[in-house]
Each structure stands twice: as structure tokens, then as C-alpha cells.
Write a protein that holds these residues in place. Structure first.
Motif, PDB file in Angstrom:
ATOM      1  N   THR A 186      -3.336  23.315  -8.657  1.00 56.63           N
ATOM      2  CA  THR A 186      -4.491  22.631  -8.080  1.00 56.63           C
ATOM      3  C   THR A 186      -4.763  21.334  -8.821  1.00 56.63           C
ATOM      4  O   THR A 186      -4.924  21.330 -10.051  1.00 56.63           O
ATOM      5  N   ALA A 187      -4.795  20.240  -8.075  1.00 54.49           N
ATOM      6  CA  ALA A 187      -4.972  18.915  -8.678  1.00 54.49           C
ATOM      7  C   ALA A 187      -5.013  17.868  -7.575  1.00 54.49           C
ATOM      8  O   ALA A 187      -4.734  18.176  -6.408  1.00 54.49           O
ATOM      9  N   VAL A 188      -5.340  16.653  -7.964  1.00 47.05           N
ATOM     10  CA  VAL A 188      -5.131  15.503  -7.082  1.00 47.05           C
ATOM     11  C   VAL A 188      -3.732  14.974  -7.362  1.00 47.05           C
ATOM     12  O   VAL A 188      -3.385  14.735  -8.528  1.00 47.05           O
ATOM     13  N   TYR A 189      -2.961  14.818  -6.320  1.00 47.77           N
ATOM     14  CA  TYR A 189      -1.573  14.360  -6.445  1.00 47.77           C
ATOM     15  C   TYR A 189      -1.490  12.891  -6.047  1.00 47.77           C
ATOM     16  O   TYR A 189      -1.992  12.489  -4.984  1.00 47.77           O
ATOM     17  N   TYR A 190      -0.841  12.113  -6.907  1.00 43.30           N
ATOM     18  CA  TYR A 190      -0.724  10.678  -6.708  1.00 43.30           C
ATOM     19  C   TYR A 190       0.744  10.274  -6.575  1.00 43.30           C
ATOM     20  O   TYR A 190       1.602  10.749  -7.324  1.00 43.30           O
ATOM     21  N   CYS A 191       0.992   9.363  -5.678  1.00 40.79           N
ATOM     22  CA  CYS A 191       2.313   8.767  -5.501  1.00 40.79           C
ATOM     23  C   CYS A 191       2.369   7.464  -6.299  1.00 40.79           C
ATOM     24  O   CYS A 191       1.369   6.729  -6.376  1.00 40.79           O
ATOM     25  N   ASN A 192       3.529   7.203  -6.876  1.00 45.47           N
ATOM     26  CA  ASN A 192       3.754   5.960  -7.612  1.00 45.47           C
ATOM     27  C   ASN A 192       5.108   5.393  -7.213  1.00 45.47           C
ATOM     28  O   ASN A 192       6.066   6.152  -7.027  1.00 45.47           O
ATOM     29  N   ALA A 193       5.185   4.072  -7.099  1.00 44.73           N
ATOM     30  CA  ALA A 193       6.460   3.454  -6.742  1.00 44.73           C
ATOM     31  C   ALA A 193       6.588   2.095  -7.412  1.00 44.73           C
ATOM     32  O   ALA A 193       5.602   1.357  -7.527  1.00 44.73           O
ATOM     33  N   GLY A 243       8.562  -7.482  -9.437  1.00 41.97           N
ATOM     34  CA  GLY A 243       8.411  -6.038  -9.307  1.00 41.97           C
ATOM     35  C   GLY A 243       7.111  -5.554  -9.881  1.00 41.97           C
ATOM     36  O   GLY A 243       6.667  -6.027 -10.936  1.00 41.97           O
ATOM     37  N   TYR A 244       6.476  -4.613  -9.217  1.00 42.60           N
ATOM     38  CA  TYR A 244       5.216  -4.055  -9.668  1.00 42.60           C
ATOM     39  C   TYR A 244       5.211  -2.545  -9.415  1.00 42.60           C
ATOM     40  O   TYR A 244       5.885  -2.052  -8.520  1.00 42.60           O
ATOM     41  N   HIS A 245       4.409  -1.838 -10.226  1.00 44.85           N
ATOM     42  CA  HIS A 245       4.127  -0.436  -9.957  1.00 44.85           C
ATOM     43  C   HIS A 245       2.877  -0.339  -9.094  1.00 44.85           C
ATOM     44  O   HIS A 245       1.861  -0.988  -9.383  1.00 44.85           O
ATOM     45  N   TYR A 246       2.962   0.472  -8.061  1.00 45.87           N
ATOM     46  CA  TYR A 246       1.817   0.692  -7.190  1.00 45.87           C
ATOM     47  C   TYR A 246       1.485   2.180  -7.172  1.00 45.87           C
ATOM     48  O   TYR A 246       2.359   3.047  -7.362  1.00 45.87           O
ATOM     49  N   TRP A 247       0.194   2.449  -6.912  1.00 44.11           N
ATOM     50  CA  TRP A 247      -0.305   3.832  -6.841  1.00 44.11           C
ATOM     51  C   TRP A 247      -0.940   4.094  -5.476  1.00 44.11           C
ATOM     52  O   TRP A 247      -1.568   3.208  -4.895  1.00 44.11           O
ATOM     53  N   GLY A 248      -0.771   5.322  -5.010  1.00 40.58           N
ATOM     54  CA  GLY A 248      -1.514   5.759  -3.852  1.00 40.58           C
ATOM     55  C   GLY A 248      -2.923   6.162  -4.247  1.00 40.58           C
ATOM     56  O   GLY A 248      -3.271   6.190  -5.427  1.00 40.58           O
ATOM     57  N   ILE A 280       7.509  -5.729   1.303  1.00 43.90           N
ATOM     58  CA  ILE A 280       8.444  -4.986   0.453  1.00 43.90           C
ATOM     59  C   ILE A 280       9.851  -5.529   0.610  1.00 43.90           C
ATOM     60  O   ILE A 280      10.363  -5.592   1.726  1.00 43.90           O
ATOM     61  N   SER A 281      10.450  -5.886  -0.517  1.00 43.98           N
ATOM     62  CA  SER A 281      11.854  -6.267  -0.494  1.00 43.98           C
ATOM     63  C   SER A 281      12.719  -5.027  -0.722  1.00 43.98           C
ATOM     64  O   SER A 281      13.682  -4.791   0.011  1.00 43.98           O
ATOM     65  N   SER A 282      12.365  -4.264  -1.720  1.00 43.99           N
ATOM     66  CA  SER A 282      13.049  -2.999  -1.975  1.00 43.99           C
ATOM     67  C   SER A 282      12.157  -2.139  -2.870  1.00 43.99           C
ATOM     68  O   SER A 282      11.228  -2.636  -3.502  1.00 43.99           O
ATOM     69  N   ILE A 283      12.461  -0.849  -2.898  1.00 40.94           N
ATOM     70  CA  ILE A 283      11.709   0.093  -3.720  1.00 40.94           C
ATOM     71  C   ILE A 283      12.660   0.773  -4.680  1.00 40.94           C
ATOM     72  O   ILE A 283      13.700   1.291  -4.270  1.00 40.94           O
ATOM     73  N   GLY A 284      12.305   0.773  -5.941  1.00 41.31           N
ATOM     74  CA  GLY A 284      13.131   1.435  -6.944  1.00 41.31           C
ATOM     75  C   GLY A 284      12.692   2.865  -7.123  1.00 41.31           C
ATOM     76  O   GLY A 284      12.551   3.618  -6.160  1.00 41.31           O
ATOM     77  N   SER A 285      12.429   3.238  -8.356  1.00 44.53           N
ATOM     78  CA  SER A 285      12.035   4.598  -8.645  1.00 44.53           C
ATOM     79  C   SER A 285      10.687   4.932  -8.025  1.00 44.53           C
ATOM     80  O   SER A 285       9.784   4.102  -7.987  1.00 44.53           O
ATOM     81  N   GLN A 345       0.839  -1.192   0.000  1.00 41.60           N
ATOM     82  CA  GLN A 345       0.000   0.000   0.000  1.00 41.60           C
ATOM     83  C   GLN A 345       0.876   1.244   0.000  1.00 41.60           C
ATOM     84  O   GLN A 345       1.921   1.277   0.646  1.00 41.60           O
ATOM     85  N   LEU A 346       0.429   2.260  -0.735  1.00 48.96           N
ATOM     86  CA  LEU A 346       1.047   3.580  -0.707  1.00 48.96           C
ATOM     87  C   LEU A 346       0.038   4.547  -0.109  1.00 48.96           C
ATOM     88  O   LEU A 346      -1.107   4.615  -0.572  1.00 48.96           O
TER      89      LEU A 346
END
Length: 121
Positions: A90-97, A107-112, A28-33, A3-4
Motif C-alpha cells: 500500500t502506497a502512492v506509486y509514482y512514475c519517473n522517466a 535531458g530531464y527527469h520527469y515525475w508523474g 519528446i525526442s526519446s525516452i531513456g530509463s 507530462q507523465l
């Protein structure tokens, strides 16, 4: 499962500052970009900036010189310091990892879930 969770959103007057945080949790093993995106009403999602595991950053032209990304790998957290905010931010801001799963070793991309930033006088 990973989860983000973003935090730090809200309303601010033009010229003001806000700091967003995004913490990753779960297997989580590790987080890249890691990255921040934003989406304003009626517009497509826009890349705000990216940060590599080693701290190398890149920013979208609209935020260069005003926004700064950083991360704390020990806390699995990325930050977005936003200064000199404008109404057009002004916007909705999203985190991605990109996350290497501690369970599957894939490895997967996840979104908040997103957090609203409103810049208005």
C-alpha cells in the motif's frame, strides 16, 4: 513540456493483482530509463524498479518475483504488473522517466502525479 500520466491504481485484496500504466506525452525526442517508485505514509520514497530503453529491468528486493515492468517505446508507456499483492505494498506509486526534449535537445527527469494503491481485506 513533458507530462507523465499514471493510471490503473485502486484497491485490491491481499493476493490480488493490479497493472499500472504511465504514458509520457509532450515534446519528446526519446525516452531513456523509466522507473516506478512508491511512498507509503510516514515513509521515504522507495524505488520499485527500473527499465532501460532496451527492456533491461531491475527490482527492489521487496517486490522481486511479484512485480514485473515492461514498456512500449512506440507508445512512450511503461507498465507495472503487480501480482501477489500484500498490505505492505500500500502506497502512492509514482512514475519517473528520463526524457530527451524534442524542443531543447536536453535531458530531464520527469515525475508523474502518483496513483494510490491500497491492499486491504
Amino acid at each position: 513540456q513533458v507530462q507523465l500520466m499514471e493510471s490503473g491504481g485502486g484497491s485490491v485484496q491481499p493476493g490480488g493483482s493490479l497493472r499500472l500504466s504511465c504514458a509520457a506525452s509532450g515534446s519528446i525526442s526519446s525516452i531513456g530509463s523509466m522507473a516506478w517508485y512508491r511512498q507509503a505514509p510516514g515513509k521515504e520514497r522507495e524505488l520499485v524498479g527500473t527499465i532501460s530503453r532496451w527492456g533491461s529491468t531491475n527490482y527492489g528486493d521487496s517486490v522481486k518475483g511479484r512485480f514485473t515492468m515492461s514498456r512500449d517505446n512506440a507508445k512512450n508507456t511503461v507498465y507495472l504488473q503487480m501480482n501477489s499483492l500484500k498490505p505492505e505494498d500500500t502506497a502512492v506509486y509514482y512514475c519517473n522517466a528520463w526524457v530527451l526534449s524534442g524542443t531543447t535537445s536536453a535531458g530531464y527527469h520527469y515525475w508523474g502525479q502518483g496513483t494510490q494503491i491500497t491492499v486491504s481485506s
